[in-house]
Scaffold this active site. Structure first.
Site, PDB file in Angstrom:
ATOM      1  CD  GLU A 180      63.641 -76.764 -13.703  1.00  0.00           C
ATOM      2  OE1 GLU A 180      64.178 -78.104 -13.839  1.00  0.00           O
ATOM      3  OE2 GLU A 180      62.821 -76.320 -14.552  1.00  0.00           O
TER       4      GLU A 180
HETATM    5  C1  LIG Z   1      56.696 -70.629  -8.519  1.00  0.00           C
HETATM    6  C2  LIG Z   1      56.981 -71.746  -8.592  1.00  0.00           C
HETATM    7  C3  LIG Z   1      57.135 -72.352  -9.849  1.00  0.00           C
HETATM    8  C4  LIG Z   1      57.004 -73.888 -10.137  1.00  0.00           C
HETATM    9  N1  LIG Z   1      57.028 -74.458 -11.377  1.00  0.00           N
HETATM   10  C5  LIG Z   1      56.949 -75.635 -11.640  1.00  0.00           C
HETATM   11  C6  LIG Z   1      57.011 -76.121 -12.784  1.00  0.00           C
HETATM   12  O1  LIG Z   1      57.030 -75.479 -13.811  1.00  0.00           O
HETATM   13  N2  LIG Z   1      57.089 -77.581 -13.051  1.00  0.00           N
HETATM   14  C7  LIG Z   1      57.008 -78.434 -11.963  1.00  0.00           C
HETATM   15  O2  LIG Z   1      56.801 -79.517 -12.226  1.00  0.00           O
HETATM   16  N3  LIG Z   1      57.232 -78.007 -10.889  1.00  0.00           N
HETATM   17  C8  LIG Z   1      56.908 -76.639 -10.502  1.00  0.00           C
HETATM   18  N4  LIG Z   1      57.187 -76.154  -9.278  1.00  0.00           N
HETATM   19  C9  LIG Z   1      57.173 -77.107  -8.183  1.00  0.00           C
HETATM   20  C10 LIG Z   1      58.676 -77.067  -7.666  1.00  0.00           C
HETATM   21  O3  LIG Z   1      59.460 -78.001  -8.451  1.00  0.00           O
HETATM   22  C11 LIG Z   1      58.464 -77.752  -6.121  1.00  0.00           C
HETATM   23  O4  LIG Z   1      57.777 -76.749  -5.431  1.00  0.00           O
HETATM   24  C12 LIG Z   1      59.538 -78.311  -5.743  1.00  0.00           C
HETATM   25  O5  LIG Z   1      60.287 -79.271  -6.587  1.00  0.00           O
HETATM   26  C13 LIG Z   1      59.646 -78.895  -4.186  1.00  0.00           C
HETATM   27  O6  LIG Z   1      58.774 -79.671  -3.997  1.00  0.00           O
HETATM   28  P1  LIG Z   1      57.702 -79.472  -2.971  1.00  0.00           P
HETATM   29  O7  LIG Z   1      57.082 -78.065  -2.938  1.00  0.00           O
HETATM   30  O8  LIG Z   1      56.679 -80.540  -2.936  1.00  0.00           O
HETATM   31  O9  LIG Z   1      58.517 -79.401  -1.487  1.00  0.00           O
HETATM   32  P2  LIG Z   1      58.784 -80.904  -0.346  1.00  0.00           P
HETATM   33  O10 LIG Z   1      59.204 -81.848  -1.405  1.00  0.00           O
HETATM   34  O11 LIG Z   1      57.570 -80.904   0.367  1.00  0.00           O
HETATM   35  O12 LIG Z   1      60.011 -80.239   0.445  1.00  0.00           O
HETATM   36  C14 LIG Z   1      59.967 -79.436   1.581  1.00  0.00           C
HETATM   37  C15 LIG Z   1      61.213 -79.437   2.264  1.00  0.00           C
HETATM   38  O13 LIG Z   1      61.987 -80.780   2.628  1.00  0.00           O
HETATM   39  C16 LIG Z   1      62.935 -80.943   1.880  1.00  0.00           C
HETATM   40  N5  LIG Z   1      63.044 -82.457   1.504  1.00  0.00           N
HETATM   41  C17 LIG Z   1      61.954 -83.087   0.555  1.00  0.00           C
HETATM   42  N6  LIG Z   1      62.588 -84.415   0.489  1.00  0.00           N
HETATM   43  C18 LIG Z   1      63.551 -84.569   1.214  1.00  0.00           C
HETATM   44  C19 LIG Z   1      64.635 -85.575   1.118  1.00  0.00           C
HETATM   45  N7  LIG Z   1      64.384 -86.769   0.405  1.00  0.00           N
HETATM   46  N8  LIG Z   1      65.565 -85.472   1.779  1.00  0.00           N
HETATM   47  C20 LIG Z   1      65.973 -84.483   2.408  1.00  0.00           C
HETATM   48  N9  LIG Z   1      65.155 -83.354   2.193  1.00  0.00           N
HETATM   49  C21 LIG Z   1      63.954 -83.289   1.824  1.00  0.00           C
HETATM   50  C22 LIG Z   1      63.158 -80.111   0.610  1.00  0.00           C
HETATM   51  O14 LIG Z   1      64.447 -80.201   0.172  1.00  0.00           O
HETATM   52  C23 LIG Z   1      62.311 -78.885   1.144  1.00  0.00           C
HETATM   53  O15 LIG Z   1      63.173 -78.151   1.837  1.00  0.00           O
HETATM   54  C24 LIG Z   1      57.038 -74.679  -9.158  1.00  0.00           C
HETATM   55  C25 LIG Z   1      56.922 -74.184  -7.796  1.00  0.00           C
HETATM   56  C26 LIG Z   1      56.901 -72.777  -7.276  1.00  0.00           C
HETATM   57  C27 LIG Z   1      56.674 -72.405  -6.112  1.00  0.00           C
END
Ligand SMILES: Cc1cc2nc3c(=O)[nH]c(=O)nc-3n(C[C@H](O)[C@H](O)[C@H](O)COP(=O)(O)OP(=O)(O)OC[C@H]3O[C@@H](n4cnc5c(N)ncnc54)[C@H](O)[C@@H]3O)c2cc1C
Length: 378
Positions: free
Chosen positions: A181
């Protein structure tokens, strides 16, 4: 790692044709609906976290009352009592934050005519009005659950690390809440966003207000005492709002439009806003309880609010100092820090001095622990 009851799988959509009648709103505008749904998702995530918090407290309290070490139930040890007191305080504050936000959204949605053709657009606008509060709920709720789950494992000792004990699952399940989220980092960047945008567009007279505030704070007389219940906490909450304005204005002045790239400053401002919303929510609720239930029955609510407000105020002071020191220097910084010190100088380090004397000068944590023990069996 956790939430094994929920199936998480990759879903690949390749060359998918979507029937035109399945279009979400208008062409090119579907993301607006999707983003708005995230707001409600963030709020509901906090509500789910509160459920986890309550379960972890119930399990930990039960365990602490059963487990005997050194000839005593471990709940009788002050360090375990302190943990339970702090876990309960987080639960009370988080619940207050959630009730307050639910009430605000409910009131905003209540005026909508659901039979009208633009009911959807009106609902979306109403929800978007509280996007910041939804992000605050998400961050505060997920971090409260992490804290409570972690302390819950600690109270269980070695058994907390063993899968036969439910607290182990709660600890693992809790971890995802800071990630999905919108990660807590992304939500922290969103929280002061509106304020910063409005200030930069000149829609908020932030800088003029901050100058007047600085003069007002410098005139405060330190060492003020408070007699009435929650009077000091009401004062501290008002002071915290002034501190936030001071820190916000300093950041806007220093970085201008580039503030949007200054993530550390934005996150510090977000943390001040989160603590402010949390302390004020608890305060408003405790005052209501005090008025409707009286001192005796509202004693725990009042003790938890006091304990939380004083802790949060200390954090706000530290965050403001960090923001001001990064944004300013020289004489101007010295004046800002002197104003900040004055805002906190009325804080008595716990209860108001008069009240602390009445209670033998005990610190809030101690008082809270006593209340918790009195209300636990044995
Ligand atoms: C169990 C599970 C269920 C999920 N369910 C859903 C779902 O139902 N629907 C859905 O849409 N998604 C879902 N997700 C996806 C989830 O929303 C994303 O994993 C999450 O939003 C983080 O994105 P990412 O994994 O691409 O991380 P990244 O964007 O790669 O982030 C990695 C790290 O870098 C930091 N970071 C990234 N960008 C920035 C920035 N601009 N400034 C500072 N820090 C930054 C982040 O805070 C984090 O610490 C799910 C994930 C899991 C693990």
């Amino acid at each position: 790692m956790g939430i094994k009851g929920s199936s998480t799988r990759p879903l690949v959509l390749e060359d998918v044709k979507v029937p035109v009648e399945n279009l979400l709103w208008e062409v090119g505008k579907g993301h607006l609906i999707a983003f708005n749904i995230l707001n409600i998702g963030r709020f509901k995530l906090a509500v789910g976290c509160l459920g986890g918090v309550k379960e972890a407290i119930a399990l930990s309290a039960k365990y602490a009352n059963e487990r005997v070490q050194f000839g005593k139930r471990i709940s009788a040890f002050p360090l375990v009592g302190k943990k339970l007191a702090e876990m309960n305080t987080r639960a009370y504050v988080l619940e207050s934050v959630i009730y307050r936000t639910a009430g605000l959204i409910d009131a905003e949605l209540s005026g909508i005519d659901h039979a009208s053709p633009d009911a959807g657009v009106q609902s979306a606008k109403a929800i978007a009005e509280y996007a910041i509060e939804c992000s605050i709920n998400k961050v505060f709720g997920s971090e409260a659950l992490d804290f409570v789950a972690d302390e819950g494992v600690q109270i269980h000792g070695g058994y907390g690390y063993i899968q036969e004990y439910k607290i182990e699952r709660i600890y693992r399940d809790s971890r995802i809440n800071r990630i999905f989220e919108g990660t807590n980092e992304i939500n922290r960047l969103l929280i002061p966003g509106t304020l910063v945008k409005r200030a930069l567009k000149g829609q908020l007279p932030l800088l003029q207000k901050a100058q007047a505030l600085q003069a007002e704070l410098l005139q405060l007389v330190p060492g003020r005492t408070f007699e009435g219940t929650l009077e000091e906490e009401t004062h501290l909450t008002a002071m915290a709002k002034k501190i936030f304005l001071m820190a916000g204005a300093a950041a806007v002045q220093r970085y201008g439009p580039k503030l949007e790239e200054e993530q550390e400053a934005l996150a510090a401002l977000a943390d001040i806003m989160i603590q402010l919303y949390a302390m004020e929510s608890a305060l408003l609720r405790a005052k209501k309880q005090l008025a409707s239930q009286g001192e005796e029955r509202a004693a725990l609510a009042v003790a938890m609010t006091r304990s939380y407000v004083h802790d949060a105020f200390g954090q706000i002071e530290a965050l403001a100092k960090e923001t001001l020191s990064a944004a300013d220097s020289g004489d101007s910084l010295r004046t800002q820090l002197a104003a900040l010190k004055k805002a906190g100088a009325t804080q008595s380090g716990g209860y108001g001095r008069a009240q602390a004397a009445d209670r033998g000068g005990r610190r809030p944590g101690g008082r809270l622990r006593l209340l918790v023990h009195r209300q636990t069996p044995d």
